[in-house]
Write an enzyme that holds these catalytic residues in place. Sequence first.
Site, short mmCIF file in Angstrom:
data_model
loop_
_atom_site.label_atom_id
_atom_site.label_comp_id
_atom_site.label_asym_id
_atom_site.label_seq_id
_atom_site.Cartn_x
_atom_site.Cartn_y
_atom_site.Cartn_z
N GLY A 69 0.85 -1.19 0.00
CA GLY A 69 0.00 0.00 0.00
C GLY A 69 0.89 1.23 0.00
O GLY A 69 2.08 1.14 0.32
N CYS A 96 5.20 -6.07 1.88
CA CYS A 96 5.51 -4.65 1.96
C CYS A 96 4.62 -3.98 3.03
O CYS A 96 4.74 -4.30 4.20
CB CYS A 96 5.37 -4.01 0.59
SG CYS A 96 6.22 -2.44 0.48
N TYR A 97 3.69 -3.10 2.65
CA TYR A 97 2.83 -2.47 3.67
C TYR A 97 2.11 -3.53 4.50
O TYR A 97 1.95 -3.39 5.72
CB TYR A 97 1.81 -1.54 3.01
CG TYR A 97 0.97 -0.79 4.03
CD1 TYR A 97 1.42 0.40 4.58
CD2 TYR A 97 -0.27 -1.29 4.45
CE1 TYR A 97 0.67 1.09 5.52
CE2 TYR A 97 -1.03 -0.62 5.39
CZ TYR A 97 -0.55 0.57 5.92
OH TYR A 97 -1.29 1.24 6.86
N HIS A 183 8.41 -7.46 -3.46
CA HIS A 183 7.19 -7.88 -4.15
C HIS A 183 7.39 -9.19 -4.92
O HIS A 183 7.94 -9.17 -6.02
CB HIS A 183 6.73 -6.77 -5.10
CG HIS A 183 6.25 -5.58 -4.36
ND1 HIS A 183 4.95 -5.46 -3.92
CD2 HIS A 183 6.88 -4.47 -3.93
CE1 HIS A 183 4.81 -4.32 -3.27
NE2 HIS A 183 5.96 -3.70 -3.26
N GLU A 185 5.22 -10.85 -6.43
CA GLU A 185 4.28 -10.93 -7.55
C GLU A 185 4.83 -10.28 -8.82
O GLU A 185 4.31 -10.48 -9.91
CB GLU A 185 2.94 -10.28 -7.15
CG GLU A 185 2.95 -8.77 -6.94
CD GLU A 185 3.41 -8.32 -5.54
OE1 GLU A 185 4.07 -9.11 -4.86
OE2 GLU A 185 3.14 -7.17 -5.16
N ASP A 241 -14.04 -11.64 -24.75
CA ASP A 241 -14.86 -11.81 -23.54
C ASP A 241 -16.30 -12.18 -23.88
O ASP A 241 -16.83 -13.18 -23.39
CB ASP A 241 -14.88 -10.52 -22.70
CG ASP A 241 -13.49 -10.03 -22.36
OD1 ASP A 241 -12.55 -10.84 -22.47
OD2 ASP A 241 -13.34 -8.85 -22.02
N LYS A 382 -8.22 -11.48 -17.59
CA LYS A 382 -8.25 -11.59 -19.05
C LYS A 382 -7.55 -12.85 -19.57
O LYS A 382 -8.06 -13.55 -20.44
CB LYS A 382 -7.56 -10.36 -19.64
CG LYS A 382 -7.69 -10.23 -21.13
CD LYS A 382 -8.92 -9.45 -21.45
CE LYS A 382 -9.19 -9.39 -22.93
NZ LYS A 382 -10.42 -8.66 -23.20
#
Length: 526
Positions: A69, A96-97, A183, A185, A241, A382
Amino acid sequence: MSDTHGSDSSPARVGGHQTVLVLDFGSQYTQLIARRVRENRVYCEILPYDTPIDEIRRRSPMGLILSGGPQSVYAPGAVRPDPALFDLGIPTLGICYGMHVMVHLLGGVVEGADHREYGRAEVDVLDPGLLFEGLGERQTVWMSHGDRIRHLPEGFSVCASTANAPTVAFENSARKLFGIQFHPEVSHTVSGGEILRNFLYGACGAAGDWGMASFLEETVEAIRARATEGRVLCAISGGVDSSVVAMLLHRALGEQMVAVFVDNGVLRKDEALQVLHSLREDLGLRVIGIDAGDRFLVALQGIEDPEEKRRIIGRVFIEVFEDEAAKHGDIRYLAQGTLYPDVIESVSVKGPSAVIKTHHNVGGLPEHLDFELIEPLRLLFKDEVRQLGRELGLPEEFVGRHPFPGPGLAVRILGEVTPERVELLQEADAIFLQELREGGFYDKVSQAFAVLLPVKSVGVMGDYRTYENVVAIRSVDTQDFMTADWSPLPYELLGRVASRVVNEISGVNRVVYDITSKPPGTIEWE
Ligand code: XMP
């Protein structure tokens, strides 16, 4: 509004799958965390950081991840979860945060660091613990923080440090609490995938029970269970989609689905004809084509504000559907290809990723709808929709198609949308896409298009001064459309596009290439 899986009333586990919840503290990477978890075959959802404990319990997650964050945990007004979160006995990873907030609430100390660390950093693993199991002693990671841990709470042990911060990873194995400063990710964290996998499979005991094949079966069942009476109106745009939604409904309901394709007058050149043809011939769907171009263009007259354009297009779509539905009598539901990122952004709460644009398929819907919504993709990202499309046997031509925004060229014509400007942009866009295809670049880039600017520039053609429109061309490379880089297309290709656009389209005398990444730009110009 409701949907096949329900959003407010989701079952504790979708289709009985093990679930990890990501609590969002407003990081730009929150959605990426969820995608990475799902790539590990573990179902994952994002909830606001202040989701009540009872609600978390009700969903019986197998693990929790607290996102990063933008704030400092010691700053006044910093967002904080209920500390009871850490007593649930659920394996929890703070990033992190999320890590700072865990330390702060459990009695440790977080302080401003002398050195802010943004970007790549080298981490020394002192004790692999569970997170770094099987990984080397030195790790290249992605940092983005200005704070660091001074003291850990009791019972926590340091796993890794950097030159600037003595504690960049820790764990408390008894309480199943873990924290990392960097991070995992983000792809720049070289072993980020392994670290997340260690958390999911090592700490949480994941079985890896999430995937598109089972999602397909469950969703077909859920649609059948939901649409018990009346028929379902399915609006297809020809993009991946809505084509996937139509295939799902076709499989679940057969003739109970009424599929319509609306030409809203702001589609790409010749798209309406081509799409209708492939839907009918290649996918075998019975699709009703509706030419509503004039209706949309009249409604857009004089409108310059991008959000207003989106709202108008959303409204007119609904009016067109309502008129069509009236012809078929017993239509109870409207199916839409809403995706998870639209859902998260649109219900944005304090802190989390703010609404930057109103995506018409969520934000533009009127308060009152005569239909119930069926949104079978609202839990998917997606790339998962593409996988699902392949699972459904959708041809690559559909699966690999660049995304096209619902409001179409209206948000690529800056300023007022007029039939003349639509035609001009359609021609420029068609030239650009044709050159990309012929150069073998269409499938390499993620999304490419032309934009008509609301300015004129001076030029010279032959011996004459010209004062005409400027077209921008944009091409981006991205995995998830949340961040994107501009595509480094060859100069020759760009040059060919520019000269063709200026030579073949009267009214354009200048072409520029957009070299802005996202962030700070967005992919579309409006
Ligand atoms: P931005 O411009 O927000 O775009 O970086 C991210 C992706 O979303 C698409 N987009 C839209 N899609 N309705 C849609 O259905 C919209 O209003 C809309 N606005 C942007 C955009 O084309 C890109 O793929």
